[in-house]
Scaffold this active site. Structure first.
Site, PDB file in Angstrom:
ATOM      1  N   TRP A   1       1.051  -1.262   0.085  1.00 35.33           N
ATOM      2  CA  TRP A   1      -0.075   0.118  -0.149  1.00 35.33           C
ATOM      3  C   TRP A   1       0.864   1.267  -0.058  1.00 35.33           C
ATOM      4  CZ3 TRP A   1      -2.053   2.845   4.793  1.00 35.33           C
ATOM      5  CH2 TRP A   1      -2.965   3.746   4.364  1.00 35.33           C
TER       6      TRP A   1
ATOM      7  N   ASP B   1      -0.756  -5.515   9.280  1.00 30.90           N
ATOM      8  CA  ASP B   1      -1.865  -4.511   8.978  1.00 30.90           C
ATOM      9  C   ASP B   1      -2.709  -5.254   8.531  1.00 30.90           C
ATOM     10  OD1 ASP B   1      -3.347  -2.800   7.798  1.00 30.90           O
ATOM     11  OD2 ASP B   1      -1.695  -2.077   6.465  1.00 30.90           O
TER      12      ASP B   1
ATOM     13  N   LYS C   1     -13.246  -0.952   6.006  1.00 26.07           N
ATOM     14  CA  LYS C   1     -13.972  -1.798   4.927  1.00 26.07           C
ATOM     15  C   LYS C   1     -15.010  -2.757   5.540  1.00 26.07           C
ATOM     16  CE  LYS C   1     -10.150  -0.902   3.979  1.00 26.07           C
ATOM     17  NZ  LYS C   1      -9.285   0.336   4.224  1.00 26.07           N
TER      18      LYS C   1
END
Ligand code: PLA
Length: 463
Positions: A192, A273, A309
């Protein structure tokens, strides 16, 4: 005396950040002084060029030296999309779930929890503690580590509510920069785009380990093992818990086990993460397996969780940082230091989103409803993979597109190059990041044919 020490430490840490950032930026060797200055302006909040203190006096601006920063590579895609008047435009840039109608989704269970909160007169808007909502923290740790986790039962986990996944990563890395012996963090190549910026600005020095093999569009497992084997012992290693962004490629459980053995044997510190728990497979437990096999061995690790999300709480900024420690005593001291990181940064976290999450996680019926809605989102994304794959096959688009159905989570790493992406945006109004990543969650059965046409044209005309 103590204050002076704190001040000195503050100055040293600020100097460290600046010099690490300088090294990081010089590694990127921007092509011109202007682009370097714009990088500095975008990434260095302290500013790179000395302003003239008298400029304002003579009618100019004391900020006249400020260079226009480029848009963020991911969020900037939405900025460009919003400016496009075309009725056929599709935004597949940022990872944000859309319904079949192309609309953002607020989960029913979230609406219900919000109603309950609004109707409860005992709910007030007082400040939360520095560490956030206690119930939220306990339930978040259970969600990721499992309700029967020995680490939780033995009170070895320090959990603090943070500003979504990004804030959790930032607080965790600021803590490591202050209190951990090794300041190098290894991140997967690619990862990311915000990871290197978050870690560098926190004072860590960033290195990469091999992760993705463009030839197979799969995991470069051998390269990963080699790079972690040659990392200095004690180094921090950033791991995507599931649904790796941007590649959609995850290690198998057997590979995770080998990674665990290697990392533990070298004393490498795992920093997970977890931004997509439940989004990869549709199961919250299955998507937490990677984290749980590390915690089960009794060793230490950090985990950054996001509810953006999986609960669709993007803009509420709800997340948690958990540090699993070797003993309850260490966890108490770690938590006390996390408070010193958080207090001068944003004082304490927002109450509303965390209250929604806690309400859902602690009520059996609401929790169950959430898992069903979450699975429906994950399943819709998976069905978009099949639709896109079938549509490309039907068009006879050259190339092997099976990675579209093999990859996991919100994104497909298509393999399309920068020029092909630019062509698709210009000619077809398809917005995506320039590395060829598309957000499958932004597609619907109505937009798949348009995307397939665009990919087909890009591949046949731009190769
Ligand atoms: N970690 C990973 C791996 C992510 O992909 C993202 C979000 C985050 C952390 C941070 O999310 P949060 O702070 O909102 O909880 N990545 C998105 C959005 C979905 C973004 O770039 O901010 C993406 O499109 O890649």
């Amino acid at each position: 005396m103590e204050e002076a020490n704190v001040h000195d430490e503050g100055c040293r840490s600020a100097e460290r950040r600046l010099s690490t950032l300088g090294r990081h930026l010089s590694g990127q060797s921007p092509s011109s002084a202007a682009s370097r200055a714009s990088l500095m302006a975008s990434e260095n909040p302290n500013g790179a060029i000395a302003p003239s203190p008298t400029a304002g006096f003579y009618g100019g601006s004391v900020f006249a030296h400020v260079v226009k920063a480029p848009e963020d590579p991911i969020l900037g895609v939405t900025v460009a999309y919003n400016k496009d008047p075309s009725p056929v435009k599709v935004n597949l840039g940022v990872g944000a779930y859309r319904t079949e109608e192309g609309k953002p989704l607020v989960l029913n269970v979230v609406r219900r929890a919000e109603q309950m909160l609004v109707n409860d007169p005992s709910r007030v808007k007082e400040y939360l503690p520095i560490t956030g909502l206690a119930d939220f923290n306990k339930l978040s740790a259970k969600l990721i580590f499992g309700s029967d986790s020995p680490a939780i039962q033995e009170n070895r986990v320090a959990t603090v509510q943070c500003l979504s996944g990004t804030g959790s990563l930032r607080v965790g890395s600021e803590f490591l920069a202050r209190h951990y012996s090794e300041r190098t963090i290894y991140i997967p190549q690619p990862t990311w785009g915000n990871h290197p910026k978050v870690f560098t600005l926190a004072g860590l020095s960033v290195k990469t380990y091999r992760y993705y093999d463009p030839a197979t569009r799969g995991l470069n497992f051998q390269g990963l093992l080699e790079d972690l084997s040659s990392a200095p012992s004690g180094a921090i290693v950033l791991l995507h818990a599931c649904a790796h962004n941007p590649t959609g490629v995850d290690p198998t459980l057997d590979q995770w086990e080998q990674i665990r053995q290697l990392m533990r044997s070298k004393g490498l510190l795992p920093f997970f993460d977890s931004a997509y728990q439940g989004f990869a497979s549709g199961s919250l437990d299955a998507d937490a397996q990677s984290v749980r096999i590390f915690v089960a061995d009794g060793g230490e690790c950090l985990t950054a969780q996001s509810y953006a999300k999986n609960m669709g709480l993007y803009g509420e900024r709800v997340g948690a940082l958990s540090i699993v420690c070797s003993s309850a005593d260490v966890a108490v001291r770690v938590e006390s230091q996390l408070k010193l990181v958080i207090r001068p940064m944003y004082s304490n976290p927002p109450i509303h989103g965390a209250s929604i999450v806690a309400t859902i996680l602690k009520d059996r019926a609401l929790f169950h409803e959430w898992t069903i809605e979450l699975k429906a989102m994950a399943d819709r994304i998976i069905s978009m993979r099949q639709l896109l794959f079938d549509a490309l096959r039907a068009r006879g688009t050259p190339g092997d597109w099976s990675h579209i159905i093999k990859q996991i989570g919100m994104f497909t790493f298509t393999g399309l190059n920068r020029e092909q992406v630019a062509f698709m945006t210009q000619e077809y109004h398809i917005y995506m990041t320039s590395d060829g990543r598309i957000s499958m969650a932004g597609l619907s059965s109505k937009t798949v044919p348009h995307l397939a046409d665009a990919i087909h044209a890009a591949v046949t005309r731009m190769s």
